[in-house]
Every structure is written in C-alpha cells, then in structure tokens.
Write a protein that holds these residues in place. Structure first.
Motif, PDB file in Angstrom:
ATOM      1  N   SER A  51     -17.053  -2.880 -18.336  1.00 34.05           N
ATOM      2  CA  SER A  51     -17.295  -3.024 -16.705  1.00 34.05           C
ATOM      3  C   SER A  51     -17.137  -4.333 -16.191  1.00 34.05           C
ATOM      4  O   SER A  51     -17.404  -5.457 -17.082  1.00 34.05           O
ATOM      5  CB  SER A  51     -18.446  -2.254 -16.370  1.00 34.05           C
ATOM      6  N   TYR A  52     -16.587  -4.380 -15.132  1.00 34.53           N
ATOM      7  CA  TYR A  52     -16.281  -5.720 -14.318  1.00 34.53           C
ATOM      8  C   TYR A  52     -16.709  -5.488 -12.825  1.00 34.53           C
ATOM      9  O   TYR A  52     -16.078  -4.992 -12.098  1.00 34.53           O
ATOM     10  CB  TYR A  52     -14.729  -6.241 -14.552  1.00 34.53           C
ATOM     11  N   GLN A  53     -17.761  -6.411 -12.538  1.00 31.16           N
ATOM     12  CA  GLN A  53     -18.147  -6.339 -11.112  1.00 31.16           C
ATOM     13  C   GLN A  53     -17.208  -6.897 -10.174  1.00 31.16           C
ATOM     14  O   GLN A  53     -17.152  -8.350 -10.406  1.00 31.16           O
ATOM     15  CB  GLN A  53     -19.706  -6.623 -10.940  1.00 31.16           C
ATOM     16  N   LEU A  54     -16.723  -6.403  -9.183  1.00 31.12           N
ATOM     17  CA  LEU A  54     -15.726  -6.935  -8.053  1.00 31.12           C
ATOM     18  C   LEU A  54     -16.722  -7.414  -6.930  1.00 31.12           C
ATOM     19  O   LEU A  54     -16.308  -8.670  -6.356  1.00 31.12           O
ATOM     20  CB  LEU A  54     -14.914  -5.871  -7.575  1.00 31.12           C
ATOM     21  N   ARG A  79     -23.498   2.696  -6.284  1.00 29.65           N
ATOM     22  CA  ARG A  79     -22.556   2.031  -6.971  1.00 29.65           C
ATOM     23  C   ARG A  79     -21.131   2.856  -6.910  1.00 29.65           C
ATOM     24  O   ARG A  79     -21.121   3.990  -7.225  1.00 29.65           O
ATOM     25  CB  ARG A  79     -22.674   1.610  -8.186  1.00 29.65           C
ATOM     26  N   VAL A  80     -19.941   2.220  -6.530  1.00 28.85           N
ATOM     27  CA  VAL A  80     -18.693   2.803  -6.739  1.00 28.85           C
ATOM     28  C   VAL A  80     -17.900   2.343  -7.990  1.00 28.85           C
ATOM     29  O   VAL A  80     -17.836   1.122  -8.141  1.00 28.85           O
ATOM     30  CB  VAL A  80     -17.729   2.518  -5.617  1.00 28.85           C
ATOM     31  N   LEU A  81     -17.652   3.131  -8.983  1.00 34.33           N
ATOM     32  CA  LEU A  81     -17.066   2.884 -10.181  1.00 34.33           C
ATOM     33  C   LEU A  81     -15.645   3.247 -10.042  1.00 34.33           C
ATOM     34  O   LEU A  81     -15.179   4.417  -9.825  1.00 34.33           O
ATOM     35  CB  LEU A  81     -17.667   3.525 -11.181  1.00 34.33           C
ATOM     36  N   LEU A  82     -14.739   2.237 -10.072  1.00 30.01           N
ATOM     37  CA  LEU A  82     -13.301   2.420 -10.306  1.00 30.01           C
ATOM     38  C   LEU A  82     -12.752   2.745 -11.735  1.00 30.01           C
ATOM     39  O   LEU A  82     -12.630   1.426 -12.604  1.00 30.01           O
ATOM     40  CB  LEU A  82     -12.517   1.261  -9.525  1.00 30.01           C
ATOM     41  N   GLN A  83     -12.891   3.723 -12.128  1.00 24.82           N
ATOM     42  CA  GLN A  83     -12.641   4.224 -13.650  1.00 24.82           C
ATOM     43  C   GLN A  83     -11.024   4.199 -14.016  1.00 24.82           C
ATOM     44  O   GLN A  83     -10.206   5.206 -13.361  1.00 24.82           O
ATOM     45  CB  GLN A  83     -13.221   5.229 -14.077  1.00 24.82           C
ATOM     46  N   LEU A  84     -10.707   3.283 -14.827  1.00 25.07           N
ATOM     47  CA  LEU A  84      -9.286   3.123 -14.938  1.00 25.07           C
ATOM     48  C   LEU A  84      -8.729   4.036 -16.102  1.00 25.07           C
ATOM     49  O   LEU A  84      -9.600   4.023 -17.094  1.00 25.07           O
ATOM     50  CB  LEU A  84      -8.761   1.552 -15.273  1.00 25.07           C
ATOM     51  N   THR A 128     -21.019  -3.774  -4.668  1.00 26.18           N
ATOM     52  CA  THR A 128     -21.153  -2.273  -4.503  1.00 26.18           C
ATOM     53  C   THR A 128     -20.058  -1.671  -5.531  1.00 26.18           C
ATOM     54  O   THR A 128     -20.246  -0.709  -6.254  1.00 26.18           O
ATOM     55  CB  THR A 128     -20.840  -1.877  -3.160  1.00 26.18           C
ATOM     56  N   ILE A 129     -18.967  -2.577  -5.710  1.00 22.13           N
ATOM     57  CA  ILE A 129     -17.790  -1.981  -6.459  1.00 22.13           C
ATOM     58  C   ILE A 129     -17.756  -2.533  -7.915  1.00 22.13           C
ATOM     59  O   ILE A 129     -17.806  -3.934  -8.040  1.00 22.13           O
ATOM     60  CB  ILE A 129     -16.380  -2.242  -5.544  1.00 22.13           C
ATOM     61  N   THR A 130     -17.543  -1.714  -8.919  1.00 22.64           N
ATOM     62  CA  THR A 130     -17.274  -2.091 -10.184  1.00 22.64           C
ATOM     63  C   THR A 130     -16.144  -1.614 -10.806  1.00 22.64           C
ATOM     64  O   THR A 130     -15.923  -0.496 -10.572  1.00 22.64           O
ATOM     65  CB  THR A 130     -18.794  -2.009 -11.126  1.00 22.64           C
ATOM     66  N   MET A 131     -15.353  -2.219 -11.451  1.00 23.37           N
ATOM     67  CA  MET A 131     -14.039  -1.759 -11.988  1.00 23.37           C
ATOM     68  C   MET A 131     -14.207  -1.494 -13.474  1.00 23.37           C
ATOM     69  O   MET A 131     -14.562  -2.566 -14.009  1.00 23.37           O
ATOM     70  CB  MET A 131     -12.724  -2.753 -11.726  1.00 23.37           C
ATOM     71  N   VAL A 132     -13.875  -0.394 -14.146  1.00 25.53           N
ATOM     72  CA  VAL A 132     -13.984   0.085 -15.355  1.00 25.53           C
ATOM     73  C   VAL A 132     -12.849   0.098 -16.227  1.00 25.53           C
ATOM     74  O   VAL A 132     -12.070   0.868 -15.901  1.00 25.53           O
ATOM     75  CB  VAL A 132     -14.997   1.036 -15.543  1.00 25.53           C
ATOM     76  N   ASP A 133     -12.694  -1.019 -17.132  1.00 23.72           N
ATOM     77  CA  ASP A 133     -11.373  -1.056 -17.952  1.00 23.72           C
ATOM     78  C   ASP A 133     -11.536   0.155 -18.971  1.00 23.72           C
ATOM     79  O   ASP A 133     -12.908   0.475 -19.533  1.00 23.72           O
ATOM     80  CB  ASP A 133     -11.297  -2.153 -18.755  1.00 23.72           C
TER      81      ASP A 133
END
Length: 287
Positions: free
Chosen positions: A77-80, A27-32, A83-88
């Motif tokens: 977390s919000y799954q886009l 998984r790729v986590l895009l951590q904001l 593979t990609i999940t964006m994390v508020d």
C-alpha cells in the motif's frame, strides 16, 4: 476543473461528504491488477508525483520492473492522501482460476495489505485463510479495482476472454466496473485496445505515459492524464455511496461470491485431474 482544482479536490477528498455520509467507511483503496511488467508500480509513482507540489522532485516510491518481469511480489500500500491509498500488486502471468482467486479475495478485503501474495491452489488452504481473516475483519475500505494494461503487448483470443470474465467478476464483487488504464500510450495501438476493452464492458478507459526516472518531463497534458483518472475513480465512489450500504453485509456478500468461486474452481480441478488419471490408465491398459 483545471489542474489546480482537480489536485485540490483529490487531495482533500473525504467520504464524510458523500450523500449518505461515510456509512462506516474511512478509506478508498485503489487496487491495481494486471499482468507482469505492465506498469502498475510506475502508475503509483506517477499518481503520487502529480499530487505533490510542483517544486517537488520526482522520486520512485514504488519499485518498478522492466520489460516482462515485474518486481512486486506483495500487496503493498502507498498512501496518496488522508483518504486515498493506492495498492500495488504482484503481476499475473495468466488470469487463471488460481491467480484470480487470490485477487477476488483481495477485492473482498480478506487478504491483509502489505503481505506477500501467494497464488493459492488448494481449496483447503484458501478456506483456512478466509477463516483467519474473520478473526479481525476489515469493513472500512471502499475498494476500486484498476486494471493496468500496456498497449505494447498483444492479446490472444483466450486472454481476451479471461480478462472479460475477470473484469465482470471484479464488478460483481466491488459494485464498480474496473477502471482501465492503458500504459505506454505512445508505443502501441491505443485505439485498438480502447475498442477491445469497451467491447468487454469497460466504462472508463484512460491512456497514460507513466513518469519514470528516465522520463519525468512535465507537461500540462501529462499531468491531466493522471488527475482525470483519479477524479473519475472518486466519481465512481460517490455514485456507489449514494445508496445505503452496510459494510458488514457487503463483506458477507463478498464472502459468498468467493466461496462459490473457490468451490467451482476446486470441482473443475478435480474433474481435470480425474480425466488425466483415466487417460493414463487407458494408455497403460492398451500396452
């Protein structure tokens, strides 16, 4: 690539196609990260929107706050894609040692997703949390830090230095220099902040105008802002994955960095408290 090609690449991206394979990551986590009310939640809504089919209506999956008061209080977390999940994340009021300590723990994957974010001030409390994370450690996420800043806000010299130190530490933990996303691009001096963040060492800087309930008018250029940002994120992941990586060793390095940071933070806190105590004692003695 055009819009459709970019969207397809992002939606079907998989770590299995990296040069060395997935190496144990899935998984790729895009951590904001960023200050209160700078558009982190709105960025998630925008990214989700542009990845959907064109006939899908705009909806707010992440609740965004207005003005200076952010609403997010947890690492949510919000799954886009598969593979990609964006994390508020909870917005910072200042990037001091207490708030950044929590963030570095998140970047090292020592803090679970979808839990309330606490700014931990006590060394022992954070140590207990780290020990707890070792019961069921997470090794399978590639974390990409994304720093969100609104160009409507100004920066003091002290804040600039805080951000520079923070960005460097994020790079040292993750192996990826944080992507800079400048929000409200039509409401402030974008070029000023682009130059400022370039001076801090930023390699990828994107200016966006988030989609909102009030303004979700679609244009080709507006869609490209978010698609290009996500594409660049995945390019950084691909570059990192060209080398052999042992997920367990990566986590061990993260823990060493965090322990060192927390120890120095605790020492500085003790020195400050002792200085204040000595000052008070001197004042009392003089009377």
């Amino acid at each position: 690539m055009n819009i459709d090609q970019l969207k397809e690449y992002i939606r079907f991206y998989t770590l299995n196609k990296c040069p060395q394979g997935n190496q144990g990551f899935n998984r790729v986590l895009l951590q904001l990260f960023g200050y209160l009310g700078h558009g982190k939640s709105s960025l998630i809504n925008s990214c989700k929107y542009v990845l959907q089919d064109r006939d899908t209506e705009f909806t707010m999956i992440a609740q965004s706050g207005a003005a200076d008061g952010g609403l997010t209080m947890e690492r949510k977390s919000y799954q886009l894609t598969q593979t990609i999940t964006m994390v508020d994340n909870r917005g910072c009021s200042t990037l001091n040692g207490y708030e950044t300590g929590e963030i570095y723990a998140q970047l090292g994957n020592f803090i679970p997703l979808d839990q309330k974010v606490e700014w931990t001030k006590e060394f022992e409390e954070m140590m207990n949390r780290l020990e707890g994370s070792d019961v069921e450690p997470t090794f399978t996420d590639i974390i990409v830090p994304i720093f969100v800043y609104s160009v409507k806000k100004d920066l003091t010299d002290a804040e600039t230095q805080e951000i520079k130190t923070f960005l460097t530490n994020c790079r040292n933990i993750t192996g990826i220099f944080p992507i800079i996303v400048l929000t409200n691009k039509t409401s402030g001096n974008f070029s000023k902040f682009r130059d400022l963040f370039e001076g801090m060492g930023a390699e990828e800087i994107f200016a966006v105008e988030n989609f909102t309930e009030e303004d979700h008018f679609e244009t080709r250029g507006r869609h490209l802002q978010f698609l290009n940002m996500m594409y660049k994120v995945l390019e950084d992941v691909n570059f990192k994955m060209q080398k052999k990586i042992d997920p367990k060793r990566e986590r061990a390095k993260h823990k060493i960095f965090l322990l060192t940071f927390l120890h120095k933070r605790d020492q500085q806190k003790n020195v400050k408290e002792n200085s204040v105590l000595n000052f008070k004692q001197v004042r009392v003695g003089n009377y």
